[in-house]
Design a protein around this motif. Structure first.
Motif, PDB file in Angstrom:
ATOM      1  N   GLN A 129       0.904  -1.339   0.010  1.00 31.27           N
ATOM      2  CA  GLN A 129       0.052   0.051  -0.053  1.00 31.27           C
ATOM      3  C   GLN A 129       0.816   1.293   0.091  1.00 31.27           C
ATOM      4  O   GLN A 129       1.540   1.518   0.954  1.00 31.27           O
ATOM      5  N   GLY A 130       0.998   1.948  -0.983  1.00 32.83           N
ATOM      6  CA  GLY A 130       1.733   3.195  -1.257  1.00 32.83           C
ATOM      7  C   GLY A 130       0.907   4.400  -1.661  1.00 32.83           C
ATOM      8  O   GLY A 130      -0.071   4.437  -1.320  1.00 32.83           O
ATOM      9  N   ALA A 131       1.605   5.209  -2.277  1.00 32.27           N
ATOM     10  CA  ALA A 131       0.950   6.460  -2.673  1.00 32.27           C
ATOM     11  C   ALA A 131       1.515   7.007  -4.097  1.00 32.27           C
ATOM     12  O   ALA A 131       2.704   6.666  -4.447  1.00 32.27           O
TER      13      ALA A 131
ATOM     14  N   ALA B 185       3.538  12.217 -12.222  1.00 37.06           N
ATOM     15  CA  ALA B 185       3.350  11.174 -11.012  1.00 37.06           C
ATOM     16  C   ALA B 185       4.272  10.200 -10.930  1.00 37.06           C
ATOM     17  O   ALA B 185       4.794   9.843 -11.895  1.00 37.06           O
ATOM     18  N   THR B 186       4.713  10.095  -9.242  1.00 40.92           N
ATOM     19  CA  THR B 186       5.556   9.288  -9.204  1.00 40.92           C
ATOM     20  C   THR B 186       5.270   8.469  -8.058  1.00 40.92           C
ATOM     21  O   THR B 186       4.668   9.158  -6.806  1.00 40.92           O
ATOM     22  N   THR B 187       5.796   7.279  -7.748  1.00 40.74           N
ATOM     23  CA  THR B 187       5.635   6.664  -6.424  1.00 40.74           C
ATOM     24  C   THR B 187       6.721   6.816  -5.467  1.00 40.74           C
ATOM     25  O   THR B 187       6.649   6.425  -4.225  1.00 40.74           O
ATOM     26  N   ARG B 188       8.064   7.410  -6.073  1.00 43.30           N
ATOM     27  CA  ARG B 188       9.149   7.448  -5.468  1.00 43.30           C
ATOM     28  C   ARG B 188       9.628   8.862  -5.433  1.00 43.30           C
ATOM     29  O   ARG B 188      10.652   9.230  -6.127  1.00 43.30           O
ATOM     30  N   PRO B 189       8.961   9.930  -4.747  1.00 44.02           N
ATOM     31  CA  PRO B 189       9.562  11.196  -4.982  1.00 44.02           C
ATOM     32  C   PRO B 189      10.947  11.685  -4.633  1.00 44.02           C
ATOM     33  O   PRO B 189      11.479  12.482  -5.347  1.00 44.02           O
TER      34      PRO B 189
ATOM     35  N   LYS C 135      -1.511  16.532  -5.783  1.00 42.28           N
ATOM     36  CA  LYS C 135      -2.377  15.749  -4.638  1.00 42.28           C
ATOM     37  C   LYS C 135      -1.546  14.347  -4.354  1.00 42.28           C
ATOM     38  O   LYS C 135      -0.528  14.153  -5.155  1.00 42.28           O
ATOM     39  N   ILE C 136      -2.091  13.900  -3.555  1.00 43.50           N
ATOM     40  CA  ILE C 136      -1.466  12.531  -3.277  1.00 43.50           C
ATOM     41  C   ILE C 136      -2.723  11.373  -3.277  1.00 43.50           C
ATOM     42  O   ILE C 136      -3.589  11.728  -2.636  1.00 43.50           O
ATOM     43  N   GLU C 137      -2.780  10.262  -4.168  1.00 47.88           N
ATOM     44  CA  GLU C 137      -3.517   9.089  -4.098  1.00 47.88           C
ATOM     45  C   GLU C 137      -2.791   7.950  -3.357  1.00 47.88           C
ATOM     46  O   GLU C 137      -1.633   7.763  -3.698  1.00 47.88           O
ATOM     47  N   GLU C 138      -3.953   7.154  -2.877  1.00 42.18           N
ATOM     48  CA  GLU C 138      -3.647   5.914  -2.337  1.00 42.18           C
ATOM     49  C   GLU C 138      -3.336   4.950  -3.540  1.00 42.18           C
ATOM     50  O   GLU C 138      -3.969   4.888  -4.633  1.00 42.18           O
ATOM     51  N   HIS C 139      -2.402   4.156  -3.461  1.00 44.20           N
ATOM     52  CA  HIS C 139      -1.681   3.505  -4.710  1.00 44.20           C
ATOM     53  C   HIS C 139      -1.193   2.161  -4.072  1.00 44.20           C
ATOM     54  O   HIS C 139      -0.225   2.014  -3.683  1.00 44.20           O
TER      55      HIS C 139
END
Length: 889
Positions: A205-207, A225-229, A343-347
């Motif tokens: 469960q990431g973002a 968009a990225t999962t690893r800012p 924004k930040i989305e659950e991912h």
């Protein structure tokens, strides 16, 4: 084999079979006799398998037990078929896996490998290896594997190390090995590169963070968009699709990277999917494999922002020194403050973890050694497509293999470890040149300097494993073993390492020996728990094969796992199935004890099958013959599940439940000639049965065989049974089927009305014709004995009794007058129920035969069989109907 002749241990056959006592006794006997050692039949055709070498990281698991048992079945079968069978054992040093285990052990002692230094640390690993290689050997013995220990190999043996160096140097000299920067799987905890197989993907469960990158000197911006800012610190471009109308006008312009302030270009690349997300992708060449390729196409700089431990480095600016995940939190906070975090989305996404250390794997730009794979793969592809390649069983796995090698990428072969084959490259401290050599270098050939330093890295474990089929036989030397036993005949392995091992062995075999290293590749599935789950430490559902052996014996475990699935399919481990296999072993044991008690001093030379054989004798020899033919065919096709079913049915039903029972008539009778014939059949059939079951259940079959009249030292070298035309007896089969049907039907009727088998009954049999009459008259004694009759009448024109239980079999009607024991109303009810069933069967087949689709597609043989069934059911229906009319009358 004069030099190894030995007498078998003399022991009386005990009442019950003790697996523990038998297993140790016979394995020691086999080893002492050197029966598994190849090369003792020089005139025989060779048959070769090399064991997939288990890692010296610990104990063998139930998956190994399956893999190795299938191989042992083939080794034992081929040895009995007269081949010079070599099954070569060995183990794998398993680089990172073993080093991680030893480092964990050292940590518990408060020591690191760096405290010890390379040399002392390697001494510790060798100690570990010796311990676990010995443990693996003990497990092989407990499972009964017929391995040639005289040829045992280890991937760090001197000979195999020589083969590894030879291959490395050859590839380097051909320009197929190079050193360069590339994105690899990096384990920040173990601080080493990982192969793909060492990466375990877990759902996390990431973002998804949506960031705004401003276009320089403009009010425009691009959203990515990225999962690893944290990797944005290494961004060197943003890519868009060249045909994307939203961004076409921006291609070639410059963005300003937030926080860092670095100016990066907007590039057009077809890698970007217009429809996905915003249609814009941040490019971080040093921290993403796809970005790395985009970066190479557009000549982008590669900015590495982490060190080998997963901490931010000097290129990360103010975040230097922070852990990568702490940095992520801080960057998100800073971006929010700057107003560029939209924004930040659950991912939920798949994140790679190191199988060894558990750390999150980092795609990492690193200087590594690589093999150019396309030139090597091309030859393997050509061989497979031209029909010259390996034969995959099941064949669907060939497509998986081909798909991988057709889309192969260069192979990163260096690992930042101390345990393994050290890369044979030296760097000259005087002139800076690099030397790659088969022998250890001490003088620089370029400048004559002696200040040489060997590369610290070792080779990927799979580099040496790829050479296993021929390096174990002595390559690069042209040894006698290599000439005789290579290429091998069969490789048995799981579907999970087709890419990593099978493919690499194939192209290595072609490159260095000009031959595919094995003819067949048998692919099996995983052993799962009873619920179908993968076995794992976290679930606590693993099964230790030694625990199974301790509880039920090695033969029961072997029979269950080898016959419990079909090629390529996963197997569910169920304890009750092992118990069934143990019960099967006990059934064989008890039947054998009965036979031996009745054979007396009967010798192998006394076996004579040329005399007059009765119906049951001819039938059991016919059924044995069919079983021999089918078992041989199925083993050759690697259909072990079907083989097990066939052997189980033949031994349990035909031999134990029918023939042995029938044999009691002559064994306990006064006809000496008939008695000798029955003993001959029993001895012969039981001997052949033990040979057929031996590859699956080696211990109990050897124990029984040694007590039977036999010739030779061991069943492991006894000739495999072959099909014999003289035993074909279709007429005896028809006769026995009629007799068995009658006996079964009478027993069923007794059970229905609770008449025990010990109580004699009157039986009237009305044969359907002259042939049935002749059969029944010939075998009247069997019917009397096994139906336990007080009176038996067999007549064509039999008058049907009024009050009787009735049975209908193919070829006869049966009547049991049971006045005083039967309720007429109950018998009518039973027959009505049977009539309903028969009506249903007749109706079902009539509809089937009326179906034009079925008739058009089905083979003529199938249609004829259905018509025969219809006639049989209709005949039985009419007879039941007639009997009902009589009872009601």
């Amino acid at each position: 084999m004069e030099e190894t002749k030995q007498a078998a241990p003399e022991t009386a056959m005990p009442t019950t079979y003790d697996p523990k006592e038998a297993e140790k006794k016979w394995y020691d006997y086999w080893l002492k006799g050197q029966y598994f050692k190849a090369g003792q039949r020089q005139d025989a055709k060779p048959y070769t398998m090399v064991i997939p070498p288990p890692n010296v990281t610990g104990m063998l698991h139930i998956g190994h037990a399956l893999d190795f048992t299938l191989q042992d079945i083939m080794a034992r079968t081929k040895r009995m078929q007269g081949y010079d069978a070599l099954w070569l054992p060995g183990s794998d040093h398993a680089g990172i896996a073993t080093q991680t285990k030893v480092e964990q052990k050292l940590r518990e002692e408060g020591v690191t490998r760096y405290d010890l230094g390379r040399e002392k640390f390697l001494e510790k690993v060798w100690e570990w290896k010796e311990h676990y290689a010995g443990t693996i050997r003990e497990q092989w013995a407990k499972m009964g594997f017929s391995l040639d220990y005289s040829r045992e190999r280890f991937t760090l043996d001197e000979g195999l190390s020589k083969a590894v160096r030879e291959v490395f140097v050859r590839l380097y000299e051909k320009g197929l090995i190079y050193r360069g920067k590339y994105i690899i799987n990096w384990d920040p905890a173990a601080r080493t590169a990982l192969s793909d197989i060492e990466v375990e993907y877990k759902e996390v469960q990431g973002a998804l963070y949506h960031l705004k990158y401003p276009v320089k000197d403009s009010n425009e911006f691009i959203v990515v968009a990225t999962t690893r800012p944290e990797t944005m610190l290494g961004d060197t471009a943003v890519a868009v699709h060249p045909e994307d109308e939203r961004y076409k006008h921006l291609i070639g312009k410059t963005l300003v990277l937030p926080i860092i302030g670095r100016e990066i270009p907007i590039v057009g690349d077809e890698y970007v999917e217009k429809e996905f997300g915003s249609g814009a992708v941040k490019i971080t060449p040093a921290h993403d494999p796809n970005d790395f390729e985009v970066g190479r196409r557009h000549d982008l700089p590669q900015v590495l922002v982490m060190d080998e431990s997963g901490n931010m480095n000097e290129n990360a600016g103010k975040y230097q020194g922070m852990d990568r995940f702490e940095c992520r939190k801080q960057i998100v906070a800073d971006m929010k403050e700057l107003g560029v975090l939209i924004k930040i989305e659950e991912h939920v996404h798949q994140v790679g973890h190191s199988e060894r250390s558990g750390a999150v794997v980092e795609p990492y730009l690193s200087t590594q050694w690589f093999v150019k794979m396309k030139p090597l793969a091309e030859r393997a592809i050509e061989a497979q497509k031209s029909g010259q390649g390996a034969n995959f069983v099941p064949d669907r796995f060939e497509k998986i293999y081909l798909h991988w090698i057709e889309n192969i990428r260069d192979w990163c072969i260096s690992r930042q470890l101390w345990w393994g084959h050290r890369i044979p490259a030296w760097y000259c401290g005087d002139c800076g040149e690099m030397i790659v050599s088969r022998e250890d270098a001490s003088v620089c050939p370029h400048c004559g300097g002696s200040h040489l330093t060997q590369d610290n890295d070792v080779l990927d474990t799979w580099f040496s494993s790829a050479l296993w089929p021929f390096s174990t036989l002595g390559w690069p030397e042209q040894t006698e073993d290599l000439k005789r036993y290579y290429p091998t005949d069969l490789l048995v392995t799981g579907y999970d390492i087709i890419y990593f091992w099978v493919a690499r062995m194939i192209f290595s075999g072609l490159e260095y020996t000009d031959q595919i290293p094995f003819k067949d590749v048998l692919i099996h599935g995983l052993v799962r728990d009873a619920e179908g789950r993968k076995m794992s430490k976290s679930l606590g559902n693993g099964v230790d094969p030694l625990e199974v052996i301790e509880k039920y014996g090695a033969d029961a475990m072997r029979f269950m796992i080898s016959t419990g699935s079909t090629p390529g399919q996963d197997l569910r481990f169920r304890w009750e199935k092992v118990e069934q296999a143990r019960n099967f072993a006990n059934k064989i044991w008890n039947a054998s004890r009965f036979v031996l008690m009745n054979l007396g001093d009967f010798q192998a030379s006394d076996i004579d099958l040329s005399g007059e054989l009765g119906t049951a004798d001819r039938w059991i020899l016919h059924r044995l013959n069919e079983t021999v033919r089918e078992v041989t065919r199925l083993i050759d096709a690697y259909e072990f599940g079907e083989t097990g079913r066939l052997l189980y049915n033949f031994i349990w039903d035909d031999l134990c439940d029918w023939y042995i029972e029938f044999s009691k008539l002559s064994l306990y009778g006064s006809d000496e000639a008939a008695k000798k014939t029955t003993k001959s059949v029993l001895a012969y059939v039981l001997d052949r049965t033990q040979r057929l079951i031996h590859p699956f259940m080696p211990f109990i079959s050897e124990e029984i065989w040694q007590h039977l009249p036999h010739e030779g030292e061991t069943i492991t070298l006894a000739a495999w049974p072959t099909f014999e035309a003289r035993f074909e007896a279709a007429d005896a089969v028809r006769e026995m089927e009629l007799l068995m049907d009658i006996i079964r039907t009478v027993r069923n009727i007794r059970a229905e009305v609770n008449v025990p088998m010990s109580k004699k009954v009157e039986l009237l049999v009305k044969p359907a014709g002259e042939e049935s009459l002749a059969i029944l008259k010939r075998n009247e004694e069997y019917v009397q004995r096994f139906c336990n009759t007080s009176a038996l009448s067999i007549e064509l024109g039999l008058a049907t009794p009024e009050k009787a239980m009735t049975g209908i079999v193919t070829g006869a009607e049966l009547f049991l007058p049971l006045a005083g024991l039967i309720d007429i109303a109950q018998e009518i009810a039973r027959l009505e129920k049977e009539l309903t069933t028969l009506h249903g069967e007749v109706d079902r087949i009539e509809k089937k035969l009326a179906n034009q689709g079925f008739v058009a597609k089905a083979p003529a043989k199938v249609i004829d069989e259905e018509k025969a069934k219809l006639a049989d059911y209709a005949d039985k229906r009419d007879k039941v109907s007639a009997r009902l009319a009589e009872l009601r009358g």
